[in-house]
Design a protein around this motif. Structure first.
Motif, mmCIF file in Angstrom:
data_model
loop_
_atom_site.group_PDB
_atom_site.id
_atom_site.type_symbol
_atom_site.label_atom_id
_atom_site.label_comp_id
_atom_site.label_asym_id
_atom_site.label_seq_id
_atom_site.Cartn_x
_atom_site.Cartn_y
_atom_site.Cartn_z
ATOM 1 N N GLN A 55 22.129 -22.268 -24.837
ATOM 2 C CA GLN A 55 21.637 -22.382 -25.730
ATOM 3 C C GLN A 55 20.995 -23.739 -25.479
ATOM 4 O OE1 GLN A 55 24.147 -23.258 -29.644
ATOM 5 N NE2 GLN A 55 22.741 -21.915 -30.641
ATOM 6 N N VAL A 56 19.317 -23.320 -25.784
ATOM 7 C CA VAL A 56 18.437 -24.171 -25.574
ATOM 8 C C VAL A 56 18.015 -24.999 -27.105
ATOM 9 C CG1 VAL A 56 16.398 -24.945 -24.282
ATOM 10 C CG2 VAL A 56 17.548 -23.206 -23.259
ATOM 11 N N VAL A 57 17.986 -26.332 -27.342
ATOM 12 C CA VAL A 57 17.984 -26.827 -27.934
ATOM 13 C C VAL A 57 16.082 -27.669 -27.613
ATOM 14 C CG1 VAL A 57 17.982 -28.452 -29.814
ATOM 15 C CG2 VAL A 57 19.642 -27.229 -28.493
ATOM 16 N N THR A 58 15.175 -26.779 -28.848
ATOM 17 C CA THR A 58 13.284 -27.393 -28.801
ATOM 18 C C THR A 58 13.372 -27.621 -30.291
ATOM 19 O OG1 THR A 58 12.395 -24.774 -29.282
ATOM 20 C CG2 THR A 58 12.824 -25.237 -27.121
ATOM 21 N N ALA A 59 11.912 -27.792 -30.659
ATOM 22 C CA ALA A 59 11.696 -28.483 -31.711
ATOM 23 C C ALA A 59 11.798 -27.773 -32.582
ATOM 24 C CB ALA A 59 10.438 -28.947 -31.700
ATOM 25 N N THR A 60 11.916 -26.372 -32.301
ATOM 26 C CA THR A 60 12.044 -25.266 -33.771
ATOM 27 C C THR A 60 12.843 -25.606 -34.059
ATOM 28 O OG1 THR A 60 11.410 -23.745 -32.069
ATOM 29 C CG2 THR A 60 9.488 -23.836 -33.271
ATOM 30 N N GLY A 61 14.318 -25.116 -32.675
ATOM 31 C CA GLY A 61 15.635 -25.019 -33.314
ATOM 32 C C GLY A 61 16.534 -24.217 -31.824
ATOM 33 N N ALA A 62 17.592 -23.695 -32.142
ATOM 34 C CA ALA A 62 18.156 -23.685 -31.237
ATOM 35 C C ALA A 62 18.185 -22.166 -30.709
ATOM 36 C CB ALA A 62 19.888 -23.940 -30.549
ATOM 37 N N GLN A 63 18.009 -21.834 -29.214
ATOM 38 C CA GLN A 63 17.962 -20.045 -28.669
ATOM 39 C C GLN A 63 18.550 -19.958 -27.509
ATOM 40 O OE1 GLN A 63 14.016 -18.551 -29.463
ATOM 41 N NE2 GLN A 63 14.916 -16.947 -28.352
ATOM 42 N N THR A 64 19.374 -19.323 -27.330
ATOM 43 C CA THR A 64 19.745 -18.470 -26.155
ATOM 44 C C THR A 64 19.124 -18.398 -25.076
ATOM 45 O OG1 THR A 64 22.023 -17.893 -27.600
ATOM 46 C CG2 THR A 64 21.415 -17.193 -25.583
ATOM 47 N N TYR A 65 19.126 -18.053 -23.833
ATOM 48 C CA TYR A 65 18.402 -18.013 -22.928
ATOM 49 C C TYR A 65 19.519 -17.520 -21.883
ATOM 50 C CZ TYR A 65 14.332 -20.034 -24.855
ATOM 51 O OH TYR A 65 13.766 -19.672 -25.820
ATOM 52 N N ARG A 66 19.197 -16.778 -20.910
ATOM 53 C CA ARG A 66 19.817 -16.619 -19.292
ATOM 54 C C ARG A 66 19.064 -17.628 -18.150
ATOM 55 N NH1 ARG A 66 20.593 -12.005 -15.458
ATOM 56 N NH2 ARG A 66 18.137 -11.244 -16.559
ATOM 57 N N VAL A 67 20.152 -18.647 -17.793
ATOM 58 C CA VAL A 67 19.459 -19.078 -16.832
ATOM 59 C C VAL A 67 19.437 -18.008 -15.369
ATOM 60 C CG1 VAL A 67 20.545 -20.787 -14.933
ATOM 61 C CG2 VAL A 67 21.308 -20.800 -17.055
ATOM 62 N N VAL A 68 18.492 -17.987 -14.736
ATOM 63 C CA VAL A 68 17.999 -17.140 -13.717
ATOM 64 C C VAL A 68 17.581 -17.995 -12.886
ATOM 65 C CG1 VAL A 68 17.226 -15.175 -15.545
ATOM 66 C CG2 VAL A 68 15.375 -17.181 -14.028
ATOM 67 N N GLY A 69 17.502 -19.391 -12.483
ATOM 68 C CA GLY A 69 17.033 -19.719 -11.493
ATOM 69 C C GLY A 69 17.327 -21.540 -11.559
ATOM 70 N N LEU A 70 17.895 -22.268 -10.273
ATOM 71 C CA LEU A 70 18.140 -23.180 -10.092
ATOM 72 C C LEU A 70 17.040 -24.398 -8.949
ATOM 73 C CD1 LEU A 70 21.986 -23.762 -9.186
ATOM 74 C CD2 LEU A 70 20.926 -24.174 -11.700
ATOM 75 N N ALA A 71 16.583 -25.202 -9.728
ATOM 76 C CA ALA A 71 15.235 -26.389 -9.107
ATOM 77 C C ALA A 71 15.926 -27.838 -9.136
ATOM 78 C CB ALA A 71 13.846 -26.298 -10.056
ATOM 79 N N SER A 72 15.626 -28.146 -8.382
ATOM 80 C CA SER A 72 15.782 -29.424 -7.907
ATOM 81 C C SER A 72 14.906 -30.373 -8.950
ATOM 82 C CB SER A 72 14.878 -30.586 -6.610
ATOM 83 O OG SER A 72 13.383 -30.062 -6.857
ATOM 84 N N ALA A 73 15.228 -31.869 -9.962
ATOM 85 C CA ALA A 73 15.880 -32.447 -10.444
ATOM 86 C C ALA A 73 14.606 -33.269 -10.661
ATOM 87 C CB ALA A 73 16.505 -32.961 -11.566
#
Length: 823
Positions: free
Chosen positions: A150-168
């Motif tokens: 779940q990713v929380v943005t200003a509009t609310g929480a929605q489910t997403y699928r993680v397809v990649g990892l990147a440097s921070a």
């Protein structure tokens, strides 16, 4: 006379050893702290992070500029406006960057961005692939490839699928597809380009002149082209770095001021004691023709010789401590970790000059007193201890004490907010301590008698000898107690003031809260809109949100644009959740065109005032309520002025008959997965003081370290100087039959008594300082209990007692001329 002064220094080197060390330490500290200041000012900013790989960045000029009678005044806008889309159309190939609140549920603090903007840092894939669908994301931490989160943005929480990892680097991010990012945040925050700067400026000039005419005021036509180091202005750590720079400057400045103050105190007390010891020598010089001016110049010469050598040594070695100090401040979060130590020699020159000046200022009174010794008084002055209190010392001590007390009273009455500021409070503390220190001989005799009363009940003559020795030598007792007074009073007053101020600020925030529960964000973005709607749908509970925003007003006779904090609220439910103190008017009249302000705005009830809102738009408000000084907010407006800002807190008030258990479970279910937590009012209030106290006391560590260093020097130096004078006295005790252990116990008991006198005097200075602060805090919050953190203060007092005993016993048993024969 200079030759005599040099000869005196060589023969009485032990007497001036403490002064030498104090001045050397002071100069070293001045040089090191000066280098810290120079480093924080001259160090180049951190290299660009977010746009390190993009040579040119176009960003909106997020500043509000207002014309006034002196020209123009400006301030940074709190509400981002973004870049007009038509400007982006003029720059084909530009990477459109949008930065908006987005965080994995329960994950690290992060922002959302379009995947195309990942190349600006660059943030490369370490595994997986780029997002291709609206429900796919790339993250920099907190999840693994293949997970659904779940990713929380200003509009609310929605489910997403993680397809990649990147440097921070430069910060944790959640990358969406470009179209999805545009849906979540239509505002364009920056354009990254790989084109010549001239081309970009030319294109923007054409666009600004033709394409942006007639668009809505919410989009800024002002943009800036950033290249080189200027790209760092858009980095996420920019604000924190500037705050850390300011913290480093503040700590270095405060520590340097206290170092100079304590150095003057140590030098003046040392030379005053030395002059009192040498009355016979000065009288003999007068009998062979030396004038009063020559005697004074000799004392000044001694001080200058010690100061020049000690200050030069300190100025040379001080810069070596710059890197460790910066490292320690960086570890505490009080300075940027990337500061480069300055190589400027200016701080060393300033430290040398300051050390010499401190020595001269510290010896002024002692030199004048030495010059007043008359030949005819030689025998009397040599046989009896000089008068402890002179008219000048009495006037100076009384004047400093009166100035401090009057200043505290005036500040508490006229400016209670300013009275709690360290820049105002700390100079008053110095005046208090200096005043009590100068008047110390007046209090030494009665305080010593009071503290020594229990010793009279002991068997034998030990108790009588201890108290009589301390009372008979008032000047020596006062000189030895002085460093204890300074250390304990500063530690207790500063730590106590910090604790009281933190408690009052926390009470001002927690006391007005009527709500039974609070829902607070665990991240930095606030409460999302979906969560707020879920909270409001809970039956048997009234929910009120507050959103932090900013207003801008012209102050200083209409010449300075000032940014003021404001809380955007719903007037209909505000008083249900909060008890807002109002001195005039009413909050029931709060509407979109009205405002409630604190007395610091200096506005009248019913007055109309022209303000600028967080997005830079101008509006006129009517003042319908004046808030009391203890109000937690500086001003209140309606939620129409919050714009895109998210609520910072939700207050939940249970309706009559509601089930506490059911409402609490409903709050927890609503907050789950939204990076928020529901807490009871009592639990939230209990943690408020701890959170503020942990941060506000870090800056005192450097000051306390300096004080303890000087306490060691001053205590040891004074007792060493007194050791030679006490040799006949201890020899007489030995002839009367006292054994070595008895004499050592006598020396130890006398040291403990003298340190106790210093602690009592410190308690007087601390009580005066904290009472004055309490008067100001009462006007702010209506309550202010005097609170001293006893654990660290007790540790400082214990250290003073230990140092006093060691500094007295070791010289008594080892120094030549004072050695105690074995039995």
């Amino acid at each position: 006379m200079l030759r005599i002064a040099w000869s005196t220094l060589r023969t009485r080197s032990l007497s001036f050893a403490g002064t030498f060390v104090a001045l050397a330490l002071g100069a070293a500290l001045m040089a090191a702290l000066g280098q810290v200041l120079a480093s924080s000012i001259s160090s180049p900013g951190q290299a660009p992070q977010r746009y390190a790989a993009a040579p040119v960045v176009v960003a909106p000029d997020e500043r509000l500029s207002v014309k006034n009678r002196l020209g123009e005044s400006s301030a940074p806008l709190a509400e981002p406006q973004g870049i007009a889309p038509e400007l982006a159309d003029r720059l084909p190939g530009a990477v459109v960057d949008r930065v908006f609140p987005a965080q994995l549920a329960g994950g690290p603090p992060a922002v959302g961005r379009p995947w195309s903007a990942a190349r600006t840092a660059p943030q490369r894939l370490s595994s997986g692939r780029a997002p291709a669908a609206d429900d796919e994301i790339v993250v920099t931490g907190g999840a693994q490839v293949g997970q659904r989160v779940q990713v929380v943005t200003a509009t609310g929480a929605q489910t997403y699928r993680v397809v990649g990892l990147a440097s921070a680097v430069p910060q944790h991010s959640v990358f969406f597809t470009d179209p999805r990012a545009a849906e979540l945040s239509p505002r364009i925050d920056a354009l990254a380009l790989w084109r010549p700067t001239g081309e970009v400026r030319a294109a923007l000039g054409t666009a600004t002149a033709s394409e942006t005419a007639g668009r809505t005021p919410a989009v800024s036509s002002k943009v800036k082209v950033l290249t080189g180091q200027d790209r760092a202005l858009l980095d996420p750590s920019r604000e924190a770095d500037e705050q850390a720079r300011n913290n480093a400057n503040t700590i270095a400045g405060i520590a340097a001021a206290f170092a100079a103050f304590i150095a003057i105190f140590v030098v003046s007390s040392t030379f005053a004691f030395a002059v009192g010891q040498r009355q016979r020598a000065f009288a003999l010089l007068r009998t062979i023709g030396a004038t009063a001016g020559q005697v004074r110049r000799m004392v000044y010469g001694e001080a200058l010789m010690v100061a020049i050598i000690a200050s030069a040594l300190g100025a040379l070695i001080g810069p070596l401590a710059t890197r460790p100090i910066l490292g320690r401040l960086g570890a505490l979060g009080m300075a940027p970790t990337w500061l480069v130590p300055s190589t400027s020699s200016a701080p060393s020159y300033v430290a040398f000059g300051t050390g010499v000046l401190v020595a001269v200022l510290g010896v002024v009174v002692a030199a004048r007193r030495a010059g007043r010794v008359r030949p005819a008084e030689a025998l009397r002055e040599a046989a009896l201890e000089p008068k402890a209190m002179t008219i000048g010392r009495s006037l100076a001590g009384g004047g400093l004490l009166a100035t401090a007390v009057i200043s505290m009273a005036v500040n508490a009455a006229t400016d209670p907010v300013g009275a709690t500021n360290n820049k105002t409070f700390m100079p008053i503390v110095m005046l208090l301590i200096a005043g009590v220190g100068l008047l110390a001989p007046v209090f030494v005799r009665p305080v010593t008698k009071l503290l020594a009363a229990p010793l009279g009940r002991l068997r034998g003559a030990g108790g009588l000898v201890v108290s009589a020795g301390a009372i008979a030598s008032t000047r020596r007792t006062a000189a030895t107690a002085a460093p204890v007074l300074v250390t304990v009073a500063l530690a207790a007053t500063l730590l106590g003031a910090t604790a009281m101020t933190d408690a009052t600020k926390s009470a001002m925030q927690t006391t007005p809260v009527r709500a039974d529960y609070l829902v607070l964000p665990t991240g930095t973005a606030g409460l999302d809109r979906q969560l707020v709607e879920r909270l409001r749908s809970i039956p048997a509970a009234d929910v009120t949100t507050t959103t932090s925003t900013n207003l801008y007003t012209l102050e200083g006779a209409g010449t300075q644009l000032i940014e003021r904090p404001a809380e955007a609220v719903n007037p209909a439910t505000l008083t249900t959740a909060l008890s807002v103190p109002v001195t005039a008017g009413t909050l029931t009249q709060l509407r979109d065109d009205t405002i409630a302000v604190s007395t610091t705005w200096e506005l009248d009830l019913g007055q109309r005032v022209k303000l600028w809102r967080a997005d830079g738009s101008q509006a006129t408000f009517k003042v319908v309520a004046l808030l009391a000084a203890e109000s937690a907010a500086d001003s209140y407006v309606t939620q129409a002025h919050a714009f895109s800002a998210l609520p910072s807190a939700a207050y939940v008030k249970l309706r009559p008959g509601a089930s506490v258990t059911e409402v609490q479970k409903a709050l927890e279910r609503a907050a789950e997965g939204h990076n928020a937590r529901a807490v009871t009012r009592d639990a939230w209030a209990a943690g408020a003081t701890d959170r503020s106290a942990s941060a506000s006391r870090l800056g005192l560590l450097a000051v306390l370290g300096i004080m303890l260093s000087y306490t060691v020097i001053a205590l040891v130096n004074t007792l060493l100087m007194a050791a030679s004078d006490r040799a006949p006295e201890r020899g007489a005790l030995r002839l009367l039959g006292a054994t070595t252990p008895q004499i050592l116990r006598y020396v130890m008991a006398e040291a403990l008594l003298v340190v106790a006198v210093g602690v009592v005097l410190a308690a007087v200075a601390t009580a005066l300082g904290l009472l004055g602060l309490s008067a100001a805090l009462v006007r702010l919050g209506g309550f202010a209990d005097i609170d001293v953190p006893w654990q660290p203060v007790t540790g400082v007092i214990a250290l003073c007692f230990a140092l006093g005993v060691l500094a007295a016993v070791l010289p008594a048993s080892r120094i030549k001329g004072v050695a105690i024969p074995r039995t």
